[in-house]
Design an enzyme around this catalytic site. Structure first.
Site, PDB file in Angstrom:
ATOM      1  CG  ASP A 274      27.571  55.866  -3.787  1.00 46.51           C
ATOM      2  OD1 ASP A 274      26.875  54.999  -4.287  1.00 46.51           O
ATOM      3  OD2 ASP A 274      28.141  55.735  -2.674  1.00 46.51           O
TER       4      ASP A 274
ATOM      5  CG  ASP B 117      20.732  58.597  -4.013  1.00 51.56           C
ATOM      6  OD1 ASP B 117      20.913  57.831  -3.051  1.00 51.56           O
ATOM      7  OD2 ASP B 117      20.826  58.229  -5.204  1.00 51.56           O
TER       8      ASP B 117
ATOM      9  CB  CYS C  78       2.555  70.518 -11.528  1.00 50.94           C
ATOM     10  SG  CYS C  78       4.331  70.763 -11.569  1.00 50.94           S
TER      11      CYS C  78
ATOM     12  CB  CYS D 195       7.149  72.306 -13.099  1.00 54.45           C
ATOM     13  SG  CYS D 195       6.527  71.185 -14.344  1.00 54.45           S
TER      14      CYS D 195
ATOM     15  CB  CYS E 103       2.653  71.536 -15.271  1.00 59.49           C
ATOM     16  SG  CYS E 103       3.052  69.806 -14.963  1.00 59.49           S
TER      17      CYS E 103
ATOM     18  CG  HIS F  43       6.043  66.954 -13.950  1.00 60.80           C
ATOM     19  ND1 HIS F  43       5.222  67.868 -13.313  1.00 60.80           N
ATOM     20  CD2 HIS F  43       5.651  65.732 -13.490  1.00 60.80           C
ATOM     21  CE1 HIS F  43       4.371  67.244 -12.530  1.00 60.80           C
ATOM     22  NE2 HIS F  43       4.606  65.940 -12.605  1.00 60.80           N
TER      23      HIS F  43
HETATM   24  C1  BHB Z   1      23.431  57.373  -8.242  1.00 65.03           C
HETATM   25  N1  BHB Z   1      22.829  56.272  -7.518  1.00 65.03           N
HETATM   26  C2  BHB Z   1      22.248  55.256  -8.358  1.00 65.03           C
HETATM   27  C3  BHB Z   1      23.881  55.803  -6.685  1.00 65.03           C
HETATM   28  C4  BHB Z   1      23.839  56.538  -5.383  1.00 65.03           C
HETATM   29  S1  BHB Z   1      23.140  55.662  -4.132  1.00 65.03           S
HETATM   30  C5  BHB Z   1      23.781  54.087  -4.459  1.00 65.03           C
HETATM   31  C6  BHB Z   1      23.379  53.111  -3.412  1.00 65.03           C
HETATM   32  C7  BHB Z   1      22.085  52.633  -3.410  1.00 65.03           C
HETATM   33  C8  BHB Z   1      21.695  51.682  -2.460  1.00 65.03           C
HETATM   34  N2  BHB Z   1      20.411  51.207  -2.491  1.00 65.03           N
HETATM   35  C9  BHB Z   1      22.576  51.218  -1.483  1.00 65.03           C
HETATM   36  C10 BHB Z   1      23.897  51.696  -1.482  1.00 65.03           C
HETATM   37  C11 BHB Z   1      24.886  51.243  -0.530  1.00 65.03           C
HETATM   38  O1  BHB Z   1      24.611  50.394   0.351  1.00 65.03           O
HETATM   39  N3  BHB Z   1      26.133  51.766  -0.605  1.00 65.03           N
HETATM   40  C12 BHB Z   1      26.463  52.684  -1.540  1.00 65.03           C
HETATM   41  N4  BHB Z   1      27.734  53.156  -1.551  1.00 65.03           N
HETATM   42  N5  BHB Z   1      25.586  53.161  -2.447  1.00 65.03           N
HETATM   43  C13 BHB Z   1      24.308  52.663  -2.439  1.00 65.03           C
END
Ligand code: BHB
Length: 373
Positions: free
Chosen positions: A94, A268, A306, A308, A311, A337
């Protein structure tokens, strides 16, 4: 030629959900996919071998955190993030946009970028779209996210409109600054808050920048689930069918299934590992807060269905004991888990799409887990 290429395998006749394959420099990913989060170059409490054992195909890491510590130049010197953390499958990073905006009063946004103070030692820093790209190029992640602003929720229209327009300008600067396009793919991020016309404007502007994949940002920021599903309903249809769609920050079991039904391919969330550290497990019959006294003499596994490592080898009574004693093994076992649970869920979702029965699967899963349809 992009570093990452999406292959649409099939669309579920019952739900419209997509089955796909994402080809990356570090391997092929079956989608829809849940990506475990490893913010500081580790999925907390898990080794790479354990992550592979439970079926992780790709993990996330974070530009802001790794820039702050240990520094992207050190990671580059180590041979890049894959080598540094001993993970040879795909990595998505990110951009840090979300993190620096989460610093609240510690940050000041300008057209140029974001000035902020370190959450570690209060030192002053500045991240621009160019800096976010330099950091991710140094980390060597397969998928890099554009430097964007995730508007808070709620936020007024004017703010959201100005913010999405700046995010578009920043995206163009990210693409301009992108080195190493052969080995690293840049994904754009659609913003626009909870406003239909602003989502349409952001989608139009972001999709006009030719990239190998796109994310839906600005959701899972505290809005009601129904509102998130509503925004998805009118946003995913605006996105190209031949490119991956990544819904950022989403990961509870119901949100994953509802997101896939609305056309999302990648997710994620820190949820599975975060709640594990608080002693809560996701099981086929709903949440189990294993520290609860009722499990003191419960000599059955966390989840009877499960297979895993946790478990197969440990009981609720033992794991409760570890949680109460604040033992590190508690986090390790429950994280194993919970991650396995979500990865297995996505495997069942992919199977249901293959068999054109994802809506039936949702009904069965919700009924067992205790969700309302
Ligand atoms: C590891 N995570 C907690 C971070 C990855 S996902 C982070 C993340 C979450 C959400 N909800 C919205 C946004 C968004 O609008 N832009 C970016 N760059 N990242 C976001």
């Amino acid at each position: 030629m992009y570093a990452v290429r999406y292959e649409l395998i099939k669309t579920c006749k019952q739900s419209g959900a997509r089955l796909g394959r994402l080809h990356t420099p570090h391997g092929v990913i079956e989608t829809p996919i849940f990506m475990p989060v490893g913010t500081q170059a580790t999925v907390k409490a898990m080794t790479p071998e354990e992550l592979k054992e439970i079926g992780s195909q790709i993990i996330l890491s974070n530009t802001y955190h790794l820039y702050m510590r240990p520094g992207h130049d050190l990671v580059k010197e180590a041979g890049g993030l894959h080598k540094f953390m001993n993970w040879d499958k795909p990595i998505l990073t990110d951009s840090g946009g979300f993190q620096v905006f989460s610093l609240g009063p510690l940050r000041k946004i300008t057209e140029e970028g974001v000035n902020f103070r370190s959450h570690i030692d209060g030192s002053k820093h500045f991240i621009s779209p160019e800096k976010a790209m330099e950091i991710q190029n140094a980390l060597g992640s397969d998928i890099m996210m554009a430097f964007d602003e995730c508007a808070p929720y709620p936020a007024d229209r004017e703010y959201v409109k100005n913010s999405l327009e700046r995010t578009t300008r920043w995206l163009k600067r990210c693409k301009e600054a992108h080195k190493n396009t052969e080995n690293q793919a840049l994904f754009g991020i659609i913003q626009g808050g909870m406003y239909k016309d602003l989502r349409e404007q952001s989608a139009k502007e972001v999709l006009a920048v030719d990239l190998p994949g796109y994310a839906i940002g600005g959701l899972s920021v505290g809005e009601p689930k129904k509102l998130m599903y509503e925004v998805l309903e009118y946003t995913t249809p605006l996105m190209p069918v031949d490119k991956p769609r990544y819904l950022m920050g989403v990961g509870s079991p119901d949100d994953l299934i509802e997101g896939v039904i609305r056309g999302v391919d990648m997710f994620d969330c820190v949820l599975p590992t975060r709640i594990a550290r608080n002693g809560t497990a996701m099981t086929s019959e709903g949440k189990v807060v294993v520290r609860n006294a009722k499990y003191a003499r419960d000599f059955t596994p966390l989840d009877p269905e499960c297979d895993c490592y946790c478990c197969k080898n440990y009981t609720r009574a033992y794991i409760r004991h570890l949680v109460k004693a604040n033992e590190i093994l508690a986090s390790r076992l429950i994280s194993t888990h919970n991650l396995h649970f979500l990865l297995k869920l996505m495997e069942q979702v992919r199977q249901a799409i293959m068999e054109d029965r994802l809506l039936d699967f949702r009904a069965e899963f919700f009924q067992k887990y205790g969700y309302e349809l």
